[in-house]
Design a protein around this motif. Structure first.
Motif, short mmCIF file in Angstrom:
data_model
loop_
_atom_site.label_atom_id
_atom_site.label_comp_id
_atom_site.label_asym_id
_atom_site.label_seq_id
_atom_site.Cartn_x
_atom_site.Cartn_y
_atom_site.Cartn_z
N PHE A 166 32.30 69.81 44.81
CA PHE A 166 32.26 69.82 46.27
C PHE A 166 31.22 68.82 46.83
O PHE A 166 31.22 68.55 48.02
N GLN A 167 30.34 68.33 45.95
CA GLN A 167 29.40 67.29 46.41
C GLN A 167 30.01 65.90 46.27
O GLN A 167 29.46 64.93 46.79
N ASP A 168 31.12 65.81 45.58
CA ASP A 168 31.78 64.51 45.37
C ASP A 168 32.65 64.18 46.60
O ASP A 168 33.65 64.87 46.86
N SER A 169 32.23 63.16 47.33
CA SER A 169 32.97 62.83 48.56
C SER A 169 34.41 62.41 48.25
O SER A 169 35.31 62.60 49.07
N PHE A 173 41.08 65.90 48.87
CA PHE A 173 41.54 67.21 49.36
C PHE A 173 42.05 67.09 50.80
O PHE A 173 43.12 67.60 51.15
N GLY A 174 41.26 66.36 51.59
CA GLY A 174 41.64 66.15 52.99
C GLY A 174 42.98 65.41 53.09
O GLY A 174 43.85 65.78 53.89
N ILE A 180 46.12 63.31 42.12
CA ILE A 180 45.74 62.04 41.50
C ILE A 180 44.27 62.08 41.06
O ILE A 180 43.90 61.62 39.97
N TYR A 181 43.43 62.69 41.91
CA TYR A 181 42.02 62.88 41.57
C TYR A 181 41.91 63.67 40.26
O TYR A 181 41.14 63.31 39.36
#
Lengths: 334, 261
Positions: B52-55, B61-62, B217-218
């Motif tokens: 969750f710290q990884d932009s 996700f967004g 994809i991430y």
């Protein structure tokens, strides 16, 4: 002038004619029934009166006003459906209040009217229930209250009792009639149940294949059917050809009609003056509660006799009996 | 008795076979180290926190939410009204929707991707818009079934008739009676569509390319760099799907309540 007038109503779907030249008049405060088998067009007439279906041609007038270009919501016509059509997301109270809310009536007035309407249909204790929490009979009472509360000029009932069991149906028939009498409301009922039609109506229109086969009071329809269809549909009449009946009674019949009908309960075993007499052998009997229906054989023809179910059986199967029927009870058919 | 014992044993093995990989993945997301032992050596929230710290993850996700949500929203705005009108007033045209539904299943993703590239790449249509359009069409089966079943369950035509005869206009009958009555089914269809699109990988990867990172994809990229982070992505994904499934089951129960009417 009559309260509801239907003139020259035709309805066709493609090449299929559902209604052909229907003329009908209904008086204010009258309870009228459209009676007929499935597919005879009776529900289509109801939907045309309500404005839910457009006629191919013809006119519907209510209080002398032509309804042709008037939307359903402005016709002041109520309707109760066979499948209740209650709004599932609303409570009983909200369902009943819906029509008044659409009229933008104030809340306190709505509250009072809903209470009165629910009292009429004996559901005062169910106002917070949702439709799926009620029995079929209770749901139909809610549908009735919802239709009555806006005091429509004409209330249309599209087979409202068909989905209910016999006991509840009888109770609701009586309730329907007493509510109609109490409110003096004009009601049009559609049903295929001749007993129901007889029990509640001031006037009956018997329909067959998109036309009116006969109209009259329940007594007229029952005792004086004009056609073989009505005779069979309304009361399980015995229908004979002229030749068959003349052979049975051993006399020539007057008039020129070729078919005759006799009610099963009009045939009895005691002679009265002037009665036609004929012989038959009791072949089989069927008991339906208070009535015993016995089938007699005369040559290759059979006829049915209905008697009240008495403690002592009066007929023995296999025995031959002298049967009698009053001349007035032999109805000549068209 | 013996037979029943065998069936129970078979069932236990089946459940283990199905759920062990999922449980292992979830444990791996919280494991400090899990290389040489049967169970994790310790538990930690480090990987979830790192994720969750990884932009890049937040952005991916967004993008997934926007793309899936946008497609569902477009379907609700354009497809649902069309289904309403066809089912209620022109049922004879339903066969065309049914044919379209079958075609959605008939086209494999790879063929669809090639088709989209060939059709739109040279005429200036952004590929992301082409994918969005394809997404809208691909959820047609879920949206159609959800809407049609809801309309049939509540006997929609008769509800509209009853509302109109009670004095409502067509618009009022639709907004005050029909929409609230069918919304649980509609919403369930929308959530189902969203969850299907959220997991979609083939089209977006082949048509837009891996530079446009979505959650899937991430995840694929992280598989080769950090197993713990990849497991954390799967965990987050499963939690999200679990929540959606719970909401859908609640809504379906509500629809069934309405069905009895």
């Amino acid at each position: 002038m009559s309260y509801v007038v239907i003139e020259g109503l035709h309805k066709t779907y493609g090449t299929n004619a559902v209604l052909a030249n229907i003329d009908m008049t209904i008086e204010e405060g009258e309870f009228v029934t459209l009676l007929g088998p499935s597919g005879c067009g009776k529900s289509t007439i109801l939907r045309i009166i309500a404005g839910l279906t457009d006629p191919t041609s013809g006119v519907v007038k209510i209080e002398g006003k032509n309804m042709s270009n008037i939307q359903p919501k402005n016709r002041e016509v109520g309707m109760v459906f066979q499948s209740y059509a209650l709004f599932p997301n609303m409570t009983v109270k909200e369902n009943v209040a819906f029509g008044l809310k659409m009229k933008k009536m104030n809340e306190s007035e709505i509250e009072q009217k809903v209470k009165d309407a629910l009292a009429i249909v004996h559901l005062s204790d169910k106002e917070h229930a949702f439709p799926h929490e009620l029995s079929g009979g209770q749901q139909q009472r809610v549908a009735l209250a919802r239709a009555l509360i806006v005091r429509p000029k004409v209330l249309l009932l599209d087979e409202p009792l068909s989905a209910l069991d016999a006991q509840i149906r009888k109770k609701l028939q009586a309730d329907l009639r007493s509510i109609q009498t109490e409110l003096g409301m004009t009601m049009v009922l559609v049903t295929h149940d001749q007993e129901e039609a007889m029990a509640v109506s001031d006037k009956i229109f018997v329909m067959n294949k998109g036309i009116i086969a006969q109209e009259g009071t329940p007594t007229e329809i029952y005792t004086k059917p004009e056609s073989e269809f009505v005779a069979n549909f309304i009361g399980h009449y015995n229908v004979f050809t002229r030749e068959e009946l003349e052979q049975m009674i051993g006399k020539k019949l007057s008039g020129e009609r070729e078919k005759f009908a006799i009610r099963p309960e009009a045939i009895h075993l005691k002679a009265s003056e002037g009665d036609y007499r004929f012989k038959g052998t009791a072949k089989e009997a069927m008991m339906s509660g208070n009535v015993i229906r016995t089938v007699f054989q005369v040559g290759d023809r059979s006829f049915a006799v209905e008697q009240l179910h008495e403690r002592q059986a009066s007929l023995v199967l296999g025995n031959a009996y002298e049967c009698y029927v009053s001349q007035e009870d032999v109805v000549a058919l068209l | 008795m013996k037979k029943k014992g065998f069936v129970d044993l078979f069932f236990v093995f089946l459940l283990l076979y199905l759920f062990l990989p999922i449980l292992a993945t979830m444990f791996y997301a919280f494991a400090t180290n899990w290389n040489k032992t049967v169970l994790p050596e310790g538990l930690t929230f480090k990987w979830i926190a790192t994720l969750f710290q990884d932009s890049r993850f937040i952005e991916a996700f967004g993008r997934s939410v926007l793309l899936s949500g946008g497609a569902v929203l477009l379907a609700l705005l354009f497809i649902v009204p069309a289904i309403f009108v066809i089912v209620l007033y022109f049922p004879k045209y339903e066969k065309w929707i049914q044919a379209a539904v079958v075609m959605v299943y008939a086209f494999p993703g790879v063929i669809l991707a090639v088709g989209l590239i060939r059709a739109y790449a040279h005429i200036g249509v952004p590929m992301i818009a082409a994918v969005l359009g394809a997404y809208v069409i691909s959820i047609l089966p879920y949206i159609y079934q959800g809407t049609r079943n809801s309309l049939r369950n509540v006997n929609a035509r008769q509800l509209l008739d009853a509302a109109e005869l009670s004095g409502a206009s067509k618009a009022q009958a639709f907004s005050k009676v029909l929409l609230p009555a069918v919304y649980p089914g509609l919403f369930a269809g929308a959530l189902l569509s969203f969850s299907v699109l959220f997991g979609e990988f083939v089209l977006i990867n082949l048509v837009v390319g891996s530079r446009f990172e979505t959650v899937q994809i991430y995840l694929m990229k992280k598989l080769s760099t950090s197993g713990h982070i990849a497991s954390s992505v799967v965990f987050v994904y499963l939690v999200l799907m679990g929540i959606l499934t719970f909401i859908i089951s609640m809504l379906t129960k509500r629809s069934k309540g309405a069905q009895k009417v």
